[in-house]
Design a protein around this motif. Structure first.
Motif, PDB file in Angstrom:
ATOM      1  N   THR A   1      12.280  -4.566 -30.708  1.00 16.54           N
ATOM      2  CA  THR A   1      13.101  -5.716 -30.613  1.00 16.54           C
ATOM      3  C   THR A   1      13.997  -5.608 -29.132  1.00 16.54           C
ATOM      4  N   ARG A   2      13.338  -4.858 -28.164  1.00 18.83           N
ATOM      5  CA  ARG A   2      14.076  -4.862 -26.893  1.00 18.83           C
ATOM      6  C   ARG A   2      14.038  -6.134 -25.995  1.00 18.83           C
ATOM      7  N   GLU A   3      15.376  -6.422 -25.594  1.00 21.36           N
ATOM      8  CA  GLU A   3      15.700  -7.282 -24.878  1.00 21.36           C
ATOM      9  C   GLU A   3      14.793  -7.558 -23.562  1.00 21.36           C
ATOM     10  N   LYS A   4      14.492  -8.895 -23.314  1.00 15.42           N
ATOM     11  CA  LYS A   4      13.598  -8.950 -22.229  1.00 15.42           C
ATOM     12  C   LYS A   4      14.344  -8.649 -21.066  1.00 15.42           C
ATOM     13  N   ASP A   5      13.453  -8.015 -19.957  1.00 10.85           N
ATOM     14  CA  ASP A   5      13.863  -7.670 -18.560  1.00 10.85           C
ATOM     15  C   ASP A   5      13.098  -8.392 -17.563  1.00 10.85           C
ATOM     16  N   GLU A   6      13.892  -9.291 -16.684  1.00 11.87           N
ATOM     17  CA  GLU A   6      13.047  -9.852 -15.680  1.00 11.87           C
ATOM     18  C   GLU A   6      12.278  -9.070 -14.875  1.00 11.87           C
ATOM     19  N   THR A   7      12.450  -7.781 -14.922  1.00  9.35           N
ATOM     20  CA  THR A   7      11.867  -6.794 -13.542  1.00  9.35           C
ATOM     21  C   THR A   7      10.787  -5.925 -14.496  1.00  9.35           C
ATOM     22  N   MET A   8      10.296  -6.526 -15.868  1.00 11.55           N
ATOM     23  CA  MET A   8       9.185  -5.982 -16.349  1.00 11.55           C
ATOM     24  C   MET A   8       7.959  -6.001 -15.360  1.00 11.55           C
ATOM     25  N   VAL A   9       6.951  -4.953 -15.372  1.00 14.56           N
ATOM     26  CA  VAL A   9       6.056  -5.050 -14.725  1.00 14.56           C
ATOM     27  C   VAL A   9       4.596  -5.395 -15.483  1.00 14.56           C
ATOM     28  N   GLN A  10       3.926  -6.513 -15.324  1.00 17.39           N
ATOM     29  CA  GLN A  10       2.644  -6.789 -15.896  1.00 17.39           C
ATOM     30  C   GLN A  10       1.670  -6.084 -15.275  1.00 17.39           C
ATOM     31  N   PRO A  11       0.499  -5.662 -15.884  1.00 21.49           N
ATOM     32  CA  PRO A  11      -0.399  -4.787 -15.199  1.00 21.49           C
ATOM     33  C   PRO A  11      -1.213  -5.291 -14.282  1.00 21.49           C
ATOM     34  N   ASP A  12      -1.415  -6.740 -13.981  1.00 22.17           N
ATOM     35  CA  ASP A  12      -2.087  -7.543 -13.120  1.00 22.17           C
ATOM     36  C   ASP A  12      -1.137  -8.207 -12.239  1.00 22.17           C
ATOM     37  N   ASP A  13       0.129  -7.688 -11.745  1.00 13.91           N
ATOM     38  CA  ASP A  13       0.912  -8.116 -10.836  1.00 13.91           C
ATOM     39  C   ASP A  13       0.636  -7.916  -9.724  1.00 13.91           C
ATOM     40  N   ALA A  14       0.152  -8.893  -9.020  1.00 10.90           N
ATOM     41  CA  ALA A  14      -0.569  -8.489  -7.579  1.00 10.90           C
ATOM     42  C   ALA A  14       0.740  -8.267  -6.517  1.00 10.90           C
ATOM     43  N   GLU A  15       2.074  -9.082  -6.836  1.00 13.87           N
ATOM     44  CA  GLU A  15       2.876  -8.792  -5.830  1.00 13.87           C
ATOM     45  C   GLU A  15       3.522  -7.009  -5.960  1.00 13.87           C
ATOM     46  N   VAL A  16       3.509  -6.551  -6.998  1.00 14.73           N
ATOM     47  CA  VAL A  16       3.947  -5.367  -7.212  1.00 14.73           C
ATOM     48  C   VAL A  16       2.970  -4.344  -6.648  1.00 14.73           C
ATOM     49  N   ALA A  17       1.690  -4.544  -6.968  1.00 15.37           N
ATOM     50  CA  ALA A  17       0.499  -3.851  -6.408  1.00 15.37           C
ATOM     51  C   ALA A  17       0.722  -3.708  -4.948  1.00 15.37           C
ATOM     52  N   ALA A  18       0.991  -4.952  -4.105  1.00 13.24           N
ATOM     53  CA  ALA A  18       1.044  -4.915  -2.771  1.00 13.24           C
ATOM     54  C   ALA A  18       2.242  -4.173  -2.147  1.00 13.24           C
ATOM     55  N   ASP A  19       3.202  -4.084  -3.025  1.00 16.20           N
ATOM     56  CA  ASP A  19       4.551  -3.442  -2.595  1.00 16.20           C
ATOM     57  C   ASP A  19       4.198  -1.755  -2.776  1.00 16.20           C
ATOM     58  N   GLU A  20       3.638  -1.568  -3.721  1.00 16.46           N
ATOM     59  CA  GLU A  20       3.351   0.014  -4.280  1.00 16.46           C
ATOM     60  C   GLU A  20       2.195   0.457  -3.106  1.00 16.46           C
ATOM     61  N   ASP A  21       1.539  -0.434  -2.641  1.00 21.54           N
ATOM     62  CA  ASP A  21       0.432  -0.128  -1.606  1.00 21.54           C
ATOM     63  C   ASP A  21       1.134   0.359  -0.112  1.00 21.54           C
ATOM     64  N   GLN A  22       2.400   0.040   0.065  1.00 21.87           N
ATOM     65  CA  GLN A  22       3.024   0.260   1.258  1.00 21.87           C
ATOM     66  C   GLN A  22       4.264   0.951   1.096  1.00 21.87           C
ATOM     67  N   ASP A  23       4.412   1.558  -0.115  1.00 22.56           N
ATOM     68  CA  ASP A  23       5.874   2.264  -0.270  1.00 22.56           C
ATOM     69  C   ASP A  23       5.711   3.876   0.238  1.00 22.56           C
ATOM     70  N   GLU A  24       6.664   4.630  -0.269  1.00 14.84           N
ATOM     71  CA  GLU A  24       6.761   5.871   0.401  1.00 14.84           C
ATOM     72  C   GLU A  24       5.717   6.928  -0.291  1.00 14.84           C
ATOM     73  N   PHE A  25       5.170   6.336  -1.535  1.00 17.94           N
ATOM     74  CA  PHE A  25       4.144   7.194  -2.274  1.00 17.94           C
ATOM     75  C   PHE A  25       2.710   6.772  -2.008  1.00 17.94           C
ATOM     76  N   ALA A  26       2.451   5.754  -1.046  1.00 23.22           N
ATOM     77  CA  ALA A  26       1.022   5.506  -1.068  1.00 23.22           C
ATOM     78  C   ALA A  26       0.237   6.360  -0.543  1.00 23.22           C
ATOM     79  N   GLU A  27       0.716   7.244   0.495  1.00 25.90           N
ATOM     80  CA  GLU A  27      -0.338   8.335   1.158  1.00 25.90           C
ATOM     81  C   GLU A  27      -0.638   9.237  -0.092  1.00 25.90           C
ATOM     82  N   HIS A  28       0.104   9.656  -0.786  1.00 25.77           N
ATOM     83  CA  HIS A  28      -0.290  10.569  -2.013  1.00 25.77           C
ATOM     84  C   HIS A  28      -1.412   9.637  -2.854  1.00 25.77           C
ATOM     85  N   PHE A  29      -1.189   8.548  -3.107  1.00 27.76           N
ATOM     86  CA  PHE A  29      -2.136   7.866  -4.168  1.00 27.76           C
ATOM     87  C   PHE A  29      -3.424   7.605  -3.589  1.00 27.76           C
TER      88      PHE A  29
END
Length: 340
Positions: A88-116
């Motif tokens: 019954t958790r309240e909906k959060d607008e920052t919830m990430v969906q598995p197929d979110d292309a925008e989040v994937a693009a951001d994470e591809d260039q963040d500080e942890f990208a070299e590790h992954f």
């Protein structure tokens, strides 16, 4: 009392439920307007008895339907899903969906990208606060078994900023600083190098391996990593910080697994190994037992709980640092709202 009566007249949604006026008022809300304590208690007991009686009748009806379905060879009716704080958790607008292309693009260039991308393997420096006791040394020795890529350095009175620069110059990818107060480890500062971010956690409920009944011993194999329920953008960022402490290619032969399980913004750390055993199992309708392979978990330890206190951009800076997220008392407005 007048305020409580007005809340009840408005539909009884003053308890903070996510359903609002659509939800039925609770027994407490139905009796809150009664000023006499004895009358209110008697009314409450009567309503509670009627509610339990209706539940018992509903359970008997459901059991009869299941028995009838089994007798006719039909599929039994689905079990009702109980209400929990999680579902019954309240909906959060920052919830990430598995197929979110925008989040994937951001994470591809963040500080942890070299590790992954396997460009920069993990190399962790572990240290403590200025004055520590044997409890901290025992914990650090067990942590070094969890993290094969970690190295311990004694603090020796150096300030954190100098330790950060030292770690940068020697190609360390992460810095972990554990704080001890009154012979209890109560905090963790996690710095990703060279450009941050920096996360500060409250650490509690620490149990060392020797205090875990039937614990196993760790091997030198690289462990597998499990991250559960890091669903928001902030949760993704914290989960990637934990993932950057471990190699991307675990040694499956070692059968070791490290888990960071997030539940209601409490992060539970567990360290297990899984065991395959052959057991004699008797199936329904058969007289002889058959050999089956069963899997079970054996805890290695240590175990502890983390609670995020702040997430800061860049490396550690206590004066001029910019915070991405900071825990505040006014954030806990609802039991069903979570940050991670």
């Amino acid at each position: 009392m007048g305020k409580r009566r007005r809340d009840d007249d408005d539909g009884g949604d003053g308890a903070g439920g996510s359903g609002g006026a659509a939800e039925a008022p609770t027994i407490g809300q139905q009796t809150a307007h009664i000023k006499n304590k004895m009358v209110r208690g008697a009314k409450y007991a009567k309503l509670k008895h009627e509610k339990n009686k209706a539940k018992k009748k509903e359970r008997a009806k459901r059991a009869a339907e299941v028995a009838r379905a089994e007798e006719l060879g039909l599929e039994p009716p689905p079990k009702p899903v109980p209400k929990t704080i999680e579902n019954t958790r309240e909906k959060d607008e920052t919830m990430v969906q598995p197929d979110d292309a925008e989040v994937a693009a951001d994470e591809d260039q963040d500080e942890f990208a070299e590790h992954f991308k396997r460009v920069r393997p993990p190399n962790v420096l572990v240290t403590t606060s200025y004055k520590v006791t044997g409890v901290a040394y025992r914990f650090i020795s067990e942590l070094l078994e969890v993290l094969p890529c970690a190295t311990y350095y004694k603090r020796q009175g150096y300030p954190l900023k100098k330790i950060v620069e030292y770690a940068k110059n020697r190609d360390f990818t992460d810095l972990m600083v554990f704080n001890e107060d009154r012979k209890q480890i109560n905090g963790l500062l996690l710095v990703h190098l060279p450009d941050g971010p920096t996360a500060r956690f409250r650490l509690s409920n620490l149990v060392l391996s020797d205090d875990i009944k039937g614990h196993a011993r760790a091997t030198s194999h690289r462990p597998e990593l499990v991250l559960n329920n890091f669903d928001t953008r902030l949760g993704h960022r914290v989960g990637r910080m934990f993932a950057s402490l471990f190699h991307q290619d675990p040694t499956f032969k070692g059968r070791r697994v490290v888990t960071f399980h997030n539940q209601r913004d409490f992060i539970f750390f567990r360290h297990h190994r899984y065991i395959f055993e052959e057991k004699q199992v008797k199936e329904k309708g058969k007289k002889e037992k058959e050999t089956a392979v069963k899997a079970r978990l054996q805890e290695i330890g240590p175990r502890f709980t983390l609670r995020l206190q702040s997430l800061q951009k860049g490396t550690f800076d206590s004066k001029g640092g910019e915070f991405e997220w900071l825990a505040k008392p006014d954030q806990d407005t609802s039991r069903r709202k979570f940050q991670l």
